[in-house]
Design a protein around this motif. Structure first.
Motif, mmCIF file in Angstrom:
data_model
loop_
_atom_site.group_PDB
_atom_site.id
_atom_site.type_symbol
_atom_site.label_atom_id
_atom_site.label_comp_id
_atom_site.label_asym_id
_atom_site.label_seq_id
_atom_site.Cartn_x
_atom_site.Cartn_y
_atom_site.Cartn_z
ATOM 1 N N GLU A 145 3.198 6.782 5.074
ATOM 2 C CA GLU A 145 3.147 7.025 6.525
ATOM 3 C C GLU A 145 4.482 6.665 7.169
ATOM 4 O O GLU A 145 4.991 7.387 8.039
ATOM 5 C CB GLU A 145 2.017 6.194 7.142
ATOM 6 C CG GLU A 145 1.848 6.423 8.635
ATOM 7 C CD GLU A 145 0.751 5.559 9.237
ATOM 8 O OE1 GLU A 145 0.635 5.548 10.477
ATOM 9 O OE2 GLU A 145 0.013 4.890 8.471
ATOM 10 N N LEU A 146 5.057 5.533 6.739
ATOM 11 C CA LEU A 146 6.368 5.136 7.246
ATOM 12 C C LEU A 146 7.422 6.186 6.911
ATOM 13 O O LEU A 146 8.246 6.553 7.756
ATOM 14 C CB LEU A 146 6.759 3.777 6.657
ATOM 15 C CG LEU A 146 8.111 3.203 7.091
ATOM 16 C CD1 LEU A 146 8.076 2.792 8.557
ATOM 17 C CD2 LEU A 146 8.506 2.015 6.219
ATOM 18 N N ASP A 147 7.395 6.690 5.684
ATOM 19 C CA ASP A 147 8.365 7.691 5.259
ATOM 20 C C ASP A 147 8.247 8.972 6.080
ATOM 21 O O ASP A 147 9.248 9.594 6.436
ATOM 22 C CB ASP A 147 8.182 8.004 3.772
ATOM 23 C CG ASP A 147 9.217 8.986 3.258
ATOM 24 O OD1 ASP A 147 10.419 8.724 3.434
ATOM 25 O OD2 ASP A 147 8.823 10.024 2.692
ATOM 26 N N THR B 291 9.680 -2.395 1.717
ATOM 27 C CA THR B 291 9.784 -2.609 3.165
ATOM 28 C C THR B 291 10.174 -1.330 3.904
ATOM 29 O O THR B 291 9.513 -0.944 4.867
ATOM 30 C CB THR B 291 10.801 -3.713 3.485
ATOM 31 O OG1 THR B 291 12.055 -3.413 2.845
ATOM 32 C CG2 THR B 291 10.296 -5.068 3.014
ATOM 33 N N VAL B 292 11.251 -0.671 3.461
ATOM 34 C CA VAL B 292 11.724 0.523 4.174
ATOM 35 C C VAL B 292 11.625 1.782 3.314
ATOM 36 O O VAL B 292 12.161 2.818 3.675
ATOM 37 C CB VAL B 292 13.169 0.319 4.701
ATOM 38 C CG1 VAL B 292 13.205 -0.792 5.723
ATOM 39 C CG2 VAL B 292 14.140 0.038 3.571
ATOM 40 N N TYR B 293 10.928 1.668 2.164
ATOM 41 C CA TYR B 293 10.649 2.826 1.303
ATOM 42 C C TYR B 293 11.925 3.585 0.957
ATOM 43 O O TYR B 293 11.981 4.810 0.952
ATOM 44 C CB TYR B 293 9.651 3.754 2.003
ATOM 45 C CG TYR B 293 8.795 4.571 1.071
ATOM 46 C CD1 TYR B 293 8.165 4.000 -0.030
ATOM 47 C CD2 TYR B 293 8.596 5.930 1.298
ATOM 48 C CE1 TYR B 293 7.362 4.755 -0.880
ATOM 49 C CE2 TYR B 293 7.791 6.688 0.453
ATOM 50 C CZ TYR B 293 7.184 6.096 -0.631
ATOM 51 O OH TYR B 293 6.393 6.844 -1.473
ATOM 52 N N THR B 294 12.966 2.822 0.661
ATOM 53 C CA THR B 294 14.294 3.380 0.395
ATOM 54 C C THR B 294 14.984 2.510 -0.641
ATOM 55 O O THR B 294 14.974 1.285 -0.509
ATOM 56 C CB THR B 294 15.147 3.385 1.688
ATOM 57 O OG1 THR B 294 14.445 4.083 2.719
ATOM 58 C CG2 THR B 294 16.499 4.033 1.459
ATOM 59 N N CYS B 295 15.588 3.127 -1.655
ATOM 60 C CA CYS B 295 16.313 2.363 -2.672
ATOM 61 C C CYS B 295 17.720 2.904 -2.845
ATOM 62 O O CYS B 295 17.949 4.117 -2.744
ATOM 63 C CB CYS B 295 15.588 2.419 -4.018
ATOM 64 S SG CYS B 295 14.025 1.522 -4.023
ATOM 65 N N PHE C 247 5.739 3.972 -7.260
ATOM 66 C CA PHE C 247 5.013 2.755 -7.593
ATOM 67 C C PHE C 247 4.035 3.022 -8.729
ATOM 68 O O PHE C 247 3.271 3.987 -8.689
ATOM 69 C CB PHE C 247 4.258 2.234 -6.374
ATOM 70 C CG PHE C 247 5.182 1.663 -5.321
ATOM 71 C CD1 PHE C 247 5.561 0.340 -5.354
ATOM 72 C CD2 PHE C 247 5.688 2.477 -4.306
ATOM 73 C CE1 PHE C 247 6.427 -0.185 -4.404
ATOM 74 C CE2 PHE C 247 6.550 1.971 -3.351
ATOM 75 C CZ PHE C 247 6.916 0.632 -3.402
ATOM 76 N N ALA C 248 4.127 2.170 -9.751
ATOM 77 C CA ALA C 248 3.261 2.303 -10.917
ATOM 78 C C ALA C 248 2.884 0.909 -11.401
ATOM 79 O O ALA C 248 3.768 0.093 -11.696
ATOM 80 C CB ALA C 248 3.960 3.085 -12.029
ATOM 81 N N SER D 167 0.834 -1.203 0.000
ATOM 82 C CA SER D 167 0.000 0.000 0.000
ATOM 83 C C SER D 167 0.868 1.252 0.000
ATOM 84 O O SER D 167 1.783 1.381 0.817
ATOM 85 C CB SER D 167 -0.914 -0.024 1.238
ATOM 86 O OG SER D 167 -1.326 1.259 1.593
ATOM 87 N N ARG D 168 0.556 2.181 -0.909
ATOM 88 C CA ARG D 168 1.286 3.464 -0.946
ATOM 89 C C ARG D 168 1.074 4.233 0.348
ATOM 90 O O ARG D 168 1.982 4.908 0.840
ATOM 91 C CB ARG D 168 0.800 4.309 -2.129
ATOM 92 C CG ARG D 168 1.196 3.793 -3.493
ATOM 93 C CD ARG D 168 0.662 4.699 -4.598
ATOM 94 N NE ARG D 168 1.006 4.198 -5.926
ATOM 95 C CZ ARG D 168 0.332 3.272 -6.579
ATOM 96 N NH1 ARG D 168 -0.754 2.723 -6.004
ATOM 97 N NH2 ARG D 168 0.700 2.863 -7.778
ATOM 98 N N GLU D 169 -0.157 4.168 0.883
ATOM 99 C CA GLU D 169 -0.477 4.913 2.095
ATOM 100 C C GLU D 169 0.383 4.439 3.275
ATOM 101 O O GLU D 169 0.906 5.266 4.047
ATOM 102 C CB GLU D 169 -1.960 4.756 2.443
ATOM 103 C CG GLU D 169 -2.928 5.440 1.482
ATOM 104 C CD GLU D 169 -3.041 4.720 0.135
ATOM 105 O OE1 GLU D 169 -3.399 5.378 -0.861
ATOM 106 O OE2 GLU D 169 -2.756 3.487 0.088
#
Length: 555
Positions: free
Chosen positions: A114-116, A390-394, A334-335, A108-110
Motif C-alpha cells: 500500500e505504501l509503495d 520501512t520505505v520499501y526501497t533498497c 519478502f520470503a 506486513s506485505r500488504e
C-alpha cells in the motif's frame, strides 16, 4: 474635486500594491514549481540548522512503538545522515513523520505494498506531485522548536477562564450607557475599566505567547489540509475521507481566528493597528485563545491524525524523490526462512560505492584486514534490511529477506557517565539481541568484532559460544572479526566470506569486493610501514609473529 483626486490616488496605490503582491506571489510559486521539477532525482541540497534534527526527533520519541529499532542500531547505521539524504520533504509534519517512519519497520506485505502504491503514483505523475509539493512548502517548517512537543504541552495546560474578561467588557459597555446620564460617573468608570484591561492584557498575553506560533502552524495545517485533500488521487481515497471528516471538527476552531493571529498581515499597520487597540481594550484575542485551546484539547486526537496523514503524504513524495536520486534501487521481496539474498547492493552514503552480492542462507563470519571494507559491508546489509521494511526501497539491484527485527553492535563506545567499560557496553549490546530472540521473534543482526574489549583467550572462547548460541536460537547473524580462530571453532555453524587487499609498489590498495572463504592475509604491519614506523618496530613485530607460529606462545 481635489479630494476625489486624492482619494483616487490612494485607491490606485492600494490596487497597485495588491496587484504587485499577487503577481509576486504567483512568480514565486512558478519559480518553486520549476525548482521542484528540475531538482527531482538529484542529490538533496537542503541546508540543516544546528539542533534541527533534535527537534524533528521529538515526534518519534513521543510516538515510538514497541517494535521500533533502538537508538544503538540507528546510530550504528548512521541513519541521521541517511535521513538527511532522504528528507526531500516540504513541511515540518513531513520531516517528523519520515523520521518516525524510518524508525518503525513494518511486518506486513500488504502495508508495504500500500505504501509503495502511494509512492509510485506520484513518481509517475509529475504534475500532480508538484502541486502537492508546492502546498507542503506552503505549510512550511518550524526549525527552532518541535510542534509535536508543544502539542503535548497544550494537552496539559489548563485553559484560562473567560468570566473575568466578559465581566470587564460588560462593565465597559455599562460605563458607556451611564455616560448618557452622567458624564462624570460614566467617564470615571470607563477610564478605570480601560486602565484595568490595558494593564492586565499584557499579563494574559504573556501567558498565551508561547503557544501562538503553534496555533499559527496548526491553522496553516488545517487551511492546507483542505487544499491538499482536494488534490488527492484515488490511491489516497481512504485518507481523503479521513481528512474531510477531521477538517469538519475544526471549523469552529478556525472561525474568527484572526482575533488571535494576524495570519499573513503586518502587525501595527492600518486596520491591524486599530485591531490591536481593540484587543487590548476588550481582550478579544485572549477570549478567543481560551476557547480555541479548549476545543483543541477536546479534539487533540483528530489533530494528531491530521498530522500523521499529511506527514505520511509528504514522506511518500520525499521517498519517491529519494528513489529517483539513487543510481540503482529496487523494491524488496519478502520470503520466510529463505535468508537474505542481495544482488549488487551498496552503501547509499558512500560515494561511488562498490556493489556486492551475497546469498546469506546461514550465519556468516566476515574476515579481512584493516580498512578492507568489513564494517561498511555490515552497514550496507543493515541499512538495506531497515529500508526494505520501512520505505520499501533498497539500494541494490535486487534484495530478498524475511520479516525480522534488526539489531546491530558495530560502533560501540565506553560510557564515561555510566562508568561502563567497553567490554560491558559490548556484552549489553549483544545480550539485547539474544533477549529479543528468546521472545520467538525472527532476528537479523550485524556484529563487528565480537568482544574486542577483552583479552584474546577469553575473547575467542566467549565469542565462539555467543555466536554458536545465536545459531541455535535461529538468529541470522553477520559478524565481522579479526580473529581467524573463529573460522575454525565455528566452521559448522558459519559460512566464511572475506575482503582482501593488494600491495602494489609499496602501496596498499583495496578492491572492496566480497569474496568467499576466510581471509589469508593481514595488513596491520604493512600499514605501520606506510605511515613511516621504524624497521625496529615493524621487523621486530614480524619476528615475534614467526616465533609465535613456531613455538605456540609469545616471547
Amino acid at each position: 474635486m481635489e479630494e476625489l483626486l486624492f482619494l483616487g490616488g490612494i485607491l490606485a496605490v492600494l490596487l497597485y500594491t495588491l496587484y504587485r503582491g499577487i503577481a509576486e506571489g504567483r512568480k514565486r510559486q512558478r519559480a518553486l514549481r520549476q525548482t521542484l521539477l528540475d531538482s527531482y532525482g538529484k542529490a538533496n541540497t537542503r541546508k540543516w540548522k544546528s539542533g534541527e534534527l533534535e527537534m524533528i526527533s521529538r515526534y518519534t520519541e513521543e510516538k515510538r512503538g514497541e517494535n521500533g529499532i533502538d537508538s544503538l542500531t540507528w546510530e550504528d547505521l548512521n541513519m541521521n545522515e541517511l535521513y538527511k539524504q532522504m528528507a526531500y520533504t516540504g513541511s515540518s509534519v513531513g520531516d517528523d513523520y519520515l523520521y518516525f517512519l524510518l524508525h518503525h519497520p513494518r511486518q506486513s506485505r500488504e502495508e508495504l505494498q500500500e505504501l509503495d502504491n502511494k509512492i509510485s503514483y506520484y513518481q509517475q505523475n509529475a504534475e500532480e506531485r508538484v502541486k502537492l509539493q508546492v502546498l507542503f512548502h506552503g505549510i512550511g517548517r518550524l526549525r527552532n522548536y518541535s510542534l509535536s512537543q508543544y502539542l503535548l504541552y497544550m494537552e496539559e495546560v489548563a485553559p484560562g477562564k473567560n468570566i473575568t474578561h466578559h465581566l470587564m467588557n460588560a462593565l465597559l459597555l455599562l460605563s458607556l450607557c451611564i455616560m448618557g446620564f452622567s458624564m462624570g460617573v460614566g467617564g470615571v468608570l470607563l477610564f478605570l475599566c480601560v486602565c484595568y484591561n490595558f494593564i492586565s492584557y499584557f499579563r494574559y498575553k504573556g501567558q498565551m505567547e508561547p503557544y501562538l506560533t503553534s496555533f499559527r502552524y496548526i491553522l496553516s495545517l488545517l487551511d492546507f489540509a483542505v487544499k491538499i485533500e482536494k488534490e488527492l488521487n484515488p490511491v489516497w481515497g481512504k485518507e481523503k475521507e479521513e481528512l474531510q471528516e477531521k477538517e469538519k471538527r475544526f471549523r469552529q476552531f478556525q472561525k474568527n481566528s484572526f482575533l488571535v493571529l494576524s495570519r499573513g498581515r503586518l502587525s501595527g499597520q492600518g486596520m491591524e493597528l486599530i485591531l490591536d487597540y481593540l484587543r487590548m481594550c476588550f481582550h478579544l484575542d485572549i477570549i478567543k485563545f481560551n476557547s480555541m485551546l479548549k476545543q483543541l484539547q477536546q479534539d487533540m486526537d483528530a489533530i494528531w491524525e491530521i498530522y500523521a496523514l499529511l506527514g505520511e503524504l509528504d514522506s511518500c513524495l520525499a521517498i519517491g524523490a529519494y528513489r529517483a536520486s539513487l543510481p540503482v534501487w529496487c523494491v524488496p521481496q519478502f520470503a520466510d526462512n529463505a535468508g537474505i539474498i542481495m544482488d549488487e547492493g551498496y552503501h547509499p552514503l558512500v560515494s561511488e560505492a562498490v556493489p556486492n552480492s551475497l546469498r546469506m542462507k546461514k550465519n556468516i563470519l566476515l574476515t579481512g584486514s584493516n580498512a578492507s571494507g568489513k564494517s561498511t559491508f555490515l552497514k550496507t546489509m543493515g541499512i538495506n534490511v531497515l529500508l526494505a521494511q520501512t520505505v520499501y526501497t533498497c539500494a541494490a539491484k535486487s534484495f530478498s529477506l524475511p520479516f525480522c527485527r534488526l539489531f546491530t553492535a558495530i560502533s560501540l563506545k565506553d560510557s564515561v557517565f555510566l562508568q561502563e567499560s567497553y567490554y560491558m557496553a559490548e556484552i549489553r549490546a549483544i545480550k539485547r539481541i539474544l533477549d529479543c530472540a528468546e521472545e520467538g521473534v525472527p532476528v537479523v543482526c550485524m556484529v563487528d568484532e565480537v568482544l574486542r574489549g577483552t583479552n584474546t583467550v577469553e575473547r575467542i572462547a566467549a565469542s565462539t559460544q555467543i555466536l554458536r548460541q545465536m545459531s541455535r536460537m535461529g538468529i541470522l547473524c553477520l559478524a565481522a572479526t579479526h580473529d581467524g580462530e573463529l573460522t575454525k571453532t565455528l566452521e559448522e555453524e558459519f559460512d566464511n566470506y572475506h575482503f582482501e587487499e593488494e600491495l602494489i609498489r609499496g602501496d596498499v590498495r583495496f578492491s572492496y569486493q566480497l569474496l568467499p572463504g576466510k581471509a589469508e592475509s593481514s595488513n596491520a604491519i604493512r600499514l605501520l610501514e606506510e605511515l613511516g614506523y621504524s624497521p625496529q618496530v615493524t621487523e621486530g613485530a614480524r619476528k615475534m609473529i614467526e616465533e609465535y607460529r613456531k613455538q605456540g606462545e609469545w616471547r
